[in-house]
Design a protein around this motif. Structure first.
Motif, short mmCIF file in Angstrom:
data_model
loop_
_atom_site.label_atom_id
_atom_site.label_comp_id
_atom_site.label_asym_id
_atom_site.label_seq_id
_atom_site.Cartn_x
_atom_site.Cartn_y
_atom_site.Cartn_z
N ALA A 97 27.23 84.25 -15.84
CA ALA A 97 26.31 85.08 -16.63
C ALA A 97 25.31 84.22 -17.39
O ALA A 97 24.15 84.62 -17.59
CB ALA A 97 27.10 85.94 -17.61
N ALA A 98 25.72 83.04 -17.84
CA ALA A 98 24.80 82.16 -18.56
C ALA A 98 23.61 81.79 -17.69
O ALA A 98 22.47 81.74 -18.16
CB ALA A 98 25.54 80.91 -19.02
N HIS A 99 23.83 81.56 -16.41
CA HIS A 99 22.73 81.21 -15.50
C HIS A 99 21.89 82.42 -15.15
O HIS A 99 20.70 82.29 -14.86
CB HIS A 99 23.29 80.54 -14.25
CG HIS A 99 23.98 79.24 -14.53
ND1 HIS A 99 23.31 78.11 -14.90
CD2 HIS A 99 25.30 78.91 -14.52
CE1 HIS A 99 24.18 77.13 -15.11
NE2 HIS A 99 25.39 77.58 -14.88
N VAL A 100 22.51 83.60 -15.16
CA VAL A 100 21.74 84.83 -14.96
C VAL A 100 20.70 84.96 -16.07
O VAL A 100 19.54 85.33 -15.83
CB VAL A 100 22.66 86.07 -14.94
CG1 VAL A 100 21.84 87.35 -14.83
CG2 VAL A 100 23.66 85.97 -13.78
N GLY A 101 21.11 84.63 -17.30
CA GLY A 101 20.19 84.72 -18.41
C GLY A 101 19.13 83.63 -18.41
O GLY A 101 17.98 83.85 -18.78
N GLU A 102 19.51 82.41 -17.96
CA GLU A 102 18.60 81.27 -18.02
C GLU A 102 17.66 81.19 -16.82
O GLU A 102 16.49 80.83 -16.96
CB GLU A 102 19.42 79.97 -18.12
CG GLU A 102 20.22 79.84 -19.40
CD GLU A 102 21.22 78.70 -19.33
OE1 GLU A 102 21.27 78.02 -18.26
OE2 GLU A 102 21.98 78.51 -20.30
N ARG A 103 18.19 81.52 -15.62
CA ARG A 103 17.40 81.35 -14.40
C ARG A 103 17.60 82.57 -13.50
O ARG A 103 18.13 82.47 -12.39
CB ARG A 103 17.84 80.07 -13.68
CG ARG A 103 17.76 78.82 -14.55
CD ARG A 103 18.40 77.60 -13.89
NE ARG A 103 17.66 77.14 -12.74
CZ ARG A 103 18.15 77.04 -11.50
NH1 ARG A 103 19.39 77.44 -11.25
NH2 ARG A 103 17.42 76.60 -10.51
N PRO A 104 17.19 83.74 -13.93
CA PRO A 104 17.50 84.96 -13.18
C PRO A 104 16.91 85.01 -11.78
O PRO A 104 17.48 85.65 -10.89
CB PRO A 104 16.94 86.08 -14.07
CG PRO A 104 15.88 85.41 -14.88
CD PRO A 104 16.40 84.04 -15.15
N ASP A 105 15.77 84.37 -11.58
CA ASP A 105 15.11 84.44 -10.27
C ASP A 105 15.46 83.27 -9.35
O ASP A 105 14.92 83.19 -8.23
CB ASP A 105 13.59 84.50 -10.46
CG ASP A 105 13.17 85.78 -11.20
OD1 ASP A 105 13.79 86.83 -10.93
OD2 ASP A 105 12.25 85.70 -12.04
N ALA A 106 16.32 82.36 -9.81
CA ALA A 106 16.77 81.27 -8.94
C ALA A 106 17.68 81.85 -7.85
O ALA A 106 18.39 82.82 -8.06
CB ALA A 106 17.52 80.23 -9.76
N CYS A 107 17.66 81.22 -6.69
CA CYS A 107 18.49 81.69 -5.58
C CYS A 107 19.95 81.37 -5.85
O CYS A 107 20.31 80.22 -6.07
CB CYS A 107 18.05 81.05 -4.27
SG CYS A 107 18.97 81.64 -2.83
#
Length: 620
Positions: A22-32
């Protein structure tokens, strides 16, 4: 069921592995987040989180409770990753099913775990059909949410001891056993990993069978780091040159290979792995010559021998393989403890042994699983208090010794569990399955051969009233009950049961008889004069067709069997995907035909494969 919330990022202080994602969803939502290199869909971190949330909502509406096991019967791909994350977000524990397991074994696992829900792809009729009629089990499809679809995601509290998944292993009691792995154990595997560093922007290959714990390292190692998980064909799905090119084209930085697959790459194209930054190999004893061949041909930046049982969550030790670290060694060690892991080498009374002396390896730390599902007595035997801390440690049954430089070397097993081509197998489970067929009064299975030539072989005493024989009938019955990797390649019937003076079966004599019977089969695959394995002489009478004769000889070389009938298929003769790769390479060498491993695995027999070879030759 807990409260519901719309927020993508959970409240502070929770401990689920999915919260790291979830932390990466918030930080880099459009990353693959997930890419299927075989042509399937890709998902960004936002899309993956939303689809997993939709599935968590669906599971909640079906009444799935926190900690409840949810079976996952999906092929590798983006839907599988959505399923694993969705089950985690629902607070449940996923139980991946083995694609190779027959329906009877699948039903046994579902009943043993008390599964009420299984996630399926309705379009995959073969897999969905395995669970369609299991009593008390409902199927739920993994579906993409429609655009702008509104749904509430369950906000289920979890802590470090909440179960994340259940991994089933071969069981010595005659049935498979489920290892309950909590969130804390996987967090320990992927957080500040000393054996393999993964960072945002990295690309991690995913090629492991979902039912085996290498998938844990691949999936959660990538997603908790903000990397891209790239679903790849396996080594045996493509010609080696095409597979190596795909690693480079997809810019794969991190990859796990079973020891057997690594050995295959090392023999056929040792320079194929040079573009990787991290390669972790594990599952069996790593061959020193194979590693040196890869190091000489252009190695990955880091080549790690990883060791660890499912009960210690994938890896417990690691050893970096370099020219310097291997200098003066005749075997590759399993190394030292990875992060947040303690190791003990103990005697039968759980007392430390002196350095250099063999002892049982026991593993402590937060990576240790909770135990075996529904088996408190077995759990109590295998998970014991750790000296000094009193927290659970796992008795591996593996014998190790500490080398003068402090590295650990694996020296054998304290019980009869074996590893074969990356799979952990309890021989007693196969023997009990043989008895359950009603075709044998006694059954014995051994691992024979070493390295790539290692395989399972058995001996059995036919049931009373039956004529001596019936090996083919027994093999066919077992094929309906066990996955292919657990099937012995040969069965030798016994006229009588060798006994000790105590009245117990003489395992030493029986093992010797199995090895002798296997040697006879191997000798019959040559001309009887001890020719090399790649002899150019046919293994049996000529069929009058040079293509069929060549294929018969190649199958005999690879499988270690005598000449076969044209309608005997590769798998029924003890073949598998690794051996099919070897056979395909030999066919290309001898017959100059463009044949892939799957052509061999799918062919009904040599007769059908011969037709495929002729078609390939005509197309050239």
């Amino acid at each position: 069921m807990g409260k519901y919330a719309h927020a993508a990022v959970p409240r502070a202080g929770t401990l689920g592995v999915h919260h790291l994602v979830a932390a990466h969803v918030g930080e880099r939502p459009d990353a693959c987040a997930v890419r299927d290199a075989r042509g399937g869909p890709s998902l960004t971190y936002r899309q993956l989180w939303e689809q997993a949330g939709r599935l968590a909502h669906t599971l909640a509406t079906h009444g799935v409770a926190p900690g409840e096991p949810v079976a996952v019967d999906l092929e590798r791909g983006t839907a599988l990753i959505v399923a694993l994350l969705g089950v985690a977000r629902a607070g449940a524990a996923y139980l991946p099913l083995d694609a190779q397991a027959p329906a009877e074994r699948v039903a046994t696992v579902l009943a043993d775990a008390g599964v009420r829900t299984v996630l399926v792809d309705p379009a995959d009729g073969g897999r969905a059909g395995r669970t369609a009629g299991v009593p008390g089990v409902r199927q739920v499809a993994v579906e993409r949410p429609a655009p702008d679809q509104q749904f509430e995601v369950p906000d289920v509290p979890v802590d470090g001891d909440s179960p994340l998944y259940i991994g089933y292993t071969s069981g010595s009691t005659g049935t498979p056993k489920g290892v309950v792995v909590p969130h804390r154990a996987v967090r320990r595997l992927v957080t500040d990993a000393t054996f393999c560093t993964i960072a945002p922007g990295d690309r991690v290959g995913q090629a492991a069978n979902p039912a085996f714990d290498a998938t844990t390292f691949e999936v959660w190692g990538a997603l908790t780091a903000g990397a891209t998980l790239v679903v790849l064909p396996t080594v045996v799905d493509l010609a080696m040159d095409r597979w190596a090119a795909l690693l480079q084209d997809e810019d794969i930085t991190t990859l796990f290979l079973t020891t057997s697959l690594f050995h295959l790459v090392a023999r056929t194209r040792p320079g194929a792995l040079h573009t990787l930054r991290n390669l972790v190999v594990g599952g069996e004893q790593l061959d020193l010559a194979a590693v040196r061949a890869v190091l000489a041909a252009g190695p990955p930046q880091r080549l790690v021998n990883g060791y660890g049982p499912t009960e210690a969550t994938v890896f417990a030790t690691s050893f970096d393989c370099t020219d310097a670290s291997l200098a003066g060694r005749d075997r590759i060690p399993i190394g030292r403890a990875i992060q947040q892991t303690t190791l003990h080498v103990l005697d039968a009374e759980l007392r430390p042994v002196a350095p250099g002396q063999p002892g049982e390896l026991c593993i402590g730390g937060p990576g240790v699983a909770k135990g075996y599902l529904g088996r408190p007595e077995r759990t109590a035997r295998a998970f014991v208090p750790e000296p000094g801390t009193g927290t659970p440690m796992y008795r591996t049954g593996d014998l190790v010794r500490e080398l003068p430089d402090g590295e650990l070397e694996l020296v054998g097993r304290a019980d009869r569990q074996v590893k074969l081509r990356g799979y952990r197998i309890e021989l007693e489970e196969i023997e009990r399955a043989a008895l359950a067929t009603g075709l044998a009064e006694a059954a014995f299975v051994s691992k024979v051969g070493e390295g790539p030539a290692a395989r399972l072989a058995g001996a059995f005493l036919p049931s009373g009233g039956r004529e001596r024989g019936g090996a083919e009938e027994l093999a066919a019955a077992l094929a309906r009950a066990l996955p292919a990797y657990m099937l012995p390649g040969s069965w030798a019937p016994l006229a009588s049961l060798p006994l000790h003076s105590t009245g117990k079966a003489d395992r030493g004599r029986i093992d010797a008889m199995i090895e002798a019977a296997t040697a006879i089969v191997e000798d019959s695959a040559t001309d009887g004069a001890g020719e090399a394995a790649h002899s150019q002489q046919p293994a049996g009478p000529s069929s009058g067709d040079p293509v069929t004769d060549a294929l018969t000889r190649i199958w005999g070389e690879v499988l270690g069997t005598p000449a076969t009938a044209p309608d005997q298929d590769f798998l029924s003769l003890g073949g598998n995907s690794l051996l099919a790769t070897q056979a395909a390479a030999r066919i290309r060498e001898v017959l100059a035909a463009d044949v892939e491993p799957y052509d061999i695995l799918l062919a009904a027999g040599i007769g059908e494969l011969a037709g495929r070879v002729r078609e390939s030759a005509e197309a050239v």
